[in-house]
Design an enzyme around this catalytic site. Structure first.
Site, short mmCIF file in Angstrom:
data_model
loop_
_atom_site.label_atom_id
_atom_site.label_comp_id
_atom_site.label_asym_id
_atom_site.label_seq_id
_atom_site.Cartn_x
_atom_site.Cartn_y
_atom_site.Cartn_z
N LYS A 158 0.82 -0.95 -0.41
CA LYS A 158 0.18 0.09 0.59
C LYS A 158 0.89 1.04 0.05
CE LYS A 158 -2.06 2.96 1.51
NZ LYS A 158 -1.77 4.37 1.29
N GLU A 172 9.01 1.47 11.29
CA GLU A 172 10.08 1.91 10.94
C GLU A 172 9.34 3.51 11.39
OE1 GLU A 172 12.99 0.86 11.05
OE2 GLU A 172 12.89 -0.57 10.43
N CYS A 178 13.22 10.42 7.67
CA CYS A 178 13.89 10.10 8.84
C CYS A 178 15.07 10.70 9.58
CB CYS A 178 13.28 8.87 8.67
SG CYS A 178 14.36 7.91 8.06
N GLU A 207 9.45 16.17 15.26
CA GLU A 207 9.81 15.97 13.84
C GLU A 207 9.47 17.47 13.29
OE1 GLU A 207 8.82 12.73 11.88
OE2 GLU A 207 11.08 11.99 11.56
P1 NAD Z 1 1.81 8.78 7.69
O1 NAD Z 1 1.74 7.59 9.04
O2 NAD Z 1 0.89 9.97 7.36
O3 NAD Z 1 1.25 7.32 6.59
C1 NAD Z 1 2.52 6.73 6.11
C2 NAD Z 1 1.16 5.43 5.46
O4 NAD Z 1 0.65 4.78 6.37
C3 NAD Z 1 0.60 5.94 4.21
O5 NAD Z 1 1.08 4.74 3.13
C4 NAD Z 1 -0.45 6.17 4.03
O6 NAD Z 1 -1.34 6.45 3.47
C5 NAD Z 1 -1.31 4.77 5.73
N1 NAD Z 1 -1.79 5.15 6.81
C6 NAD Z 1 -2.54 6.13 7.00
N2 NAD Z 1 -3.38 5.83 8.02
C7 NAD Z 1 -3.24 4.17 7.87
C8 NAD Z 1 -3.76 3.31 8.46
N3 NAD Z 1 -4.77 3.85 9.73
N4 NAD Z 1 -3.58 2.33 8.42
C9 NAD Z 1 -2.71 1.82 8.45
N5 NAD Z 1 -2.83 2.64 7.41
C10 NAD Z 1 -2.12 4.24 7.01
O7 NAD Z 1 3.60 8.68 7.01
P2 NAD Z 1 4.09 9.54 6.46
O8 NAD Z 1 3.46 11.18 6.36
O9 NAD Z 1 3.52 9.12 4.90
O10 NAD Z 1 5.55 9.46 6.17
C11 NAD Z 1 6.50 10.56 6.85
C12 NAD Z 1 6.88 9.59 8.68
O11 NAD Z 1 7.28 9.03 8.37
C13 NAD Z 1 7.80 10.80 9.23
O12 NAD Z 1 7.34 10.68 10.61
C14 NAD Z 1 9.34 9.77 8.97
O13 NAD Z 1 9.98 9.97 10.07
C15 NAD Z 1 8.89 8.65 9.13
N6 NAD Z 1 10.15 7.84 8.87
C16 NAD Z 1 10.40 7.03 9.09
C17 NAD Z 1 11.41 5.98 8.31
C18 NAD Z 1 12.18 5.08 8.92
O14 NAD Z 1 12.62 4.07 8.47
N7 NAD Z 1 12.47 5.05 10.12
C19 NAD Z 1 11.68 6.48 6.65
C20 NAD Z 1 10.46 7.75 6.22
C21 NAD Z 1 9.61 7.73 6.98
#
Ligand code: NAD
Length: 534
Positions: free
Chosen positions: A180, A253, A287, A383
């Protein structure tokens, strides 16, 4: 797309067809213009995709490791042929510089696969382990088998790498995958799907369900065997709660607030350039971005001046302008950056350069340098995920380590010093999943190093050996040649046997080999008569 799932794209040209139930529009981060309308896969579509992935699982598993490697190796010609065009498509979706799309998205996934294909046989193969003397005569092994259908939910900041890297590790181990991708970068979601189509995986081995959070939530409720999530802490909590309902394993992650510690003996010019690159690559939406720069008092002013010079030399623009720093990918993230800067200013931080959104279409926020940042500020605690470099003055590196660790996040960190042994000691004291000495961000590109966070930064590790095993069940196996009709410690029990068992236990606990062997022989001799009695 497979025929039964929801078509991902309903572009303007398909408006004559019945309107999709739910859809969203995507705007270019560079121009602000529409890049199309994308449909959202509903729960039924997700369940159908998971069923197809489950049906494909046994054959993919039974293909064996070498067979799967041969299929996945087709990634190489696909990436060679389409490197530039894929990079352009990622940059069109995200606004990031083409160089970054090539290195951090396309080259990165090749490095991960190249590691996996060279090491999977060793890491995932059956291995013999020592058997304790109390089990004398037996042999012991550890082996791995795939979990089944893995759900991968990915974010928008590195939309290809963060979707494909966990998929490659899951696939090589024999799992099938339902991805997804993020709704913020749907063009790259389609690219991820196309990439695996071009690799030519058997039907159902990779399914992609496009959509928003509701699609992701449906995937976490579906009949998957593991969920691998990359994204925010807030969503991570929901994903973990859904996984707990089943229950299935869940790897998270999540976010970070990485510390960058500049010691008095650092190569200041290198450190300054590293802080700028590490904080502004991908417009700060990494991240493991540099998010808190701790500088020892004696070199603080010189370091800040160097950083300011580098920041002010950067060019910002879209991919077609060959700029250093692009726009922000997600409009909503801009408001977090603005809120953090306003709060920092109000609490006494000084904006040395940048600080306000650019007057041009798209999501452009200039590289911003702040000094005088303190732990009470939102920009320190939360963050930021944007092109901002917050500098914190500290008396010495011990204060820096203490502050670095007194935080909810622990993803990555770096230490800058000419004394490598001191650098290693300080890196070891950082509470995080990865750390560097005199380098930044590159740990994540090393495919053999484990990646993941501590505290609110996540649960689990991927990349390297841990990453290959993350998608597998572990099984312990013990083998006896089956020659004795009874084992010495099985029934029947009795007084004589008890005394030998006490002797055996004390021999083992006390570390006395002769006593252990003596007790064992006694038990062996006694077991025949005990067996007769039974
Ligand atoms: P997000 O949590 O908003 O979304 C991530 C994914 O989750 C998207 O595909 C979204 O559609 C999906 N999602 C949303 N609600 C959901 C639910 N209830 N159940 C299941 N899936 C759902 O995050 P984002 O804004 O896309 O990403 C940014 C964040 O990701 C930042 O906090 C960043 O630090 C973190 N990040 C972490 C890593 C790592 O490896 N640790 C890498 C990249 C980004």
């Amino acid at each position: 797309m497979s025929p039964t799932s929801t078509p991902p794209v309903a572009s303007e040209s398909s408006s004559a067809q019945p309107a999709p139930t739910r859809a969203f529009e995507k705007l270019s981060p560079v121009t602000g213009e529409s890049q199309g309308t994308f449909t959202i896969t509903d729960e039924a579509g997700v369940d159908a995709a998971v069923r197809r992935a489950r049906a494909a699982f046994p054959a993919w598993r039974d293909l064996g490791l070498q067979g799967r490697i041969e299929v996945l190796n087709r990634l190489q010609p696909v990436l060679l042929e389409h490197c530039e065009s894929f990079a352009r498509r990622i940059s069109e979706d995200t606004g990031k510089p083409l160089q970054e799309s090539i290195i951090t998205e396309l080259l990165a996934i090749w490095l991960y696969h190249d590691y996996n294909r060279k090491h999977a046989a060793r890491v995932l193969g059956r291995r013999k382990v020592k058997t304790p003397i109390v089990f004398a005569g037996k042999q012991s092994y550890i082996e791995y088998f795939p979990r089944g259908v893995v759900g991968v939910i990915s974010p928008w900041n590195y939309p290809l790498q963060l979707a494909v890297a966990p998929m490659l590790a899951a696939l090589i181990g024999g799992n099938t995958v339902v991805l997804k991708p993020s709704e913020v970068t749907p063009l790259t979601g389609l690219l991820a799907e196309e990439l695996f189509k071009r690799v030519g995986l058997p039907e159902g081995v990779v399914e992609v369900v496009h959509g928003d959070g509701s699609t992701g939530a449906a995937l976490t409720r579906s009949d998957i065997d593991m969920v691998f999530f990359t994204g925010s802490v807030a969503t991570g909590r929901k994903v973990m709660a859904a996984a707990a309902e089943r229950p299935i394993p869940c790897e998270l992650e999540l976010g970070g607030k990485d510390a960058f510690i500049v010691c008095a003996d650092a190569n200041l010019e290198r450190a300054a350039r590293a802080a700028v690159w590490g904080g502004l690559v991908n417009c700060g939406q990494t991240c493991i971005s540099v998010e808190r720069i701790f500088v020892v008092d004696s070199v603080h002013d010189r370091f800040v001046q160097l950083v300011r010079e580098v920041v002010e030399s950067l060019r910002q623009g879209g991919p077609e302008e060959f700029a250093d720093v692009g726009p922000m990918i997600f409009a909503r993230q801009l408001s977090t950056v603005e809120r953090h800067i306003a709060d920092a200013k109000e609490r006494g931080a000084e904006i040395l350069t940048g600080g306000a959104r650019l007057e041009r279409p798209g999501h452009f926020f200039p590289p911003t340098l702040l000094s005088g940042v303190t732990p009470d500020m939102a920009i320190y605690r939360e963050e930021t995920f944007g092109p901002v470099l917050p500098v914190i003055r500290v008396t010495d590196e011990n204060e820096a380590i203490r502050l670095a660790n007194e935080h909810q996040y622990g993803l990555n960190g770096s230490v800058w010093t000419r004394d490598i042994q001191k650098g290693l000691r300080l890196a070891s004291r950082l509470e995080c999943g990865q750390a560097s000495v005199n380098d930044v961000i590159n740990t994540t590109g090393h495919p053999g190093l484990p990646f993941g966070g501590v505290k609110s930064s996540g649960i689990g590790r991927y990349h390297g050996e841990d990453g290959l095993r993350a998608f597998m069940h572990t099984k312990g196996i013990m083998v006896d040649r089956g020659l004795l009709s009874n084992e010495p410690t099985w029934f029947p029990y009795g007084e004589a046997k008890l005394s030998s068992v006490v002797s055996l236990a004390k021999g083992v606990i006390g570390g006395s080999l002769p006593r252990t062997i003596g007790a064992f022989i006694k038990l062996l001799r006694g077991s025949g008569s005990d067996a007769k009695r039974s």
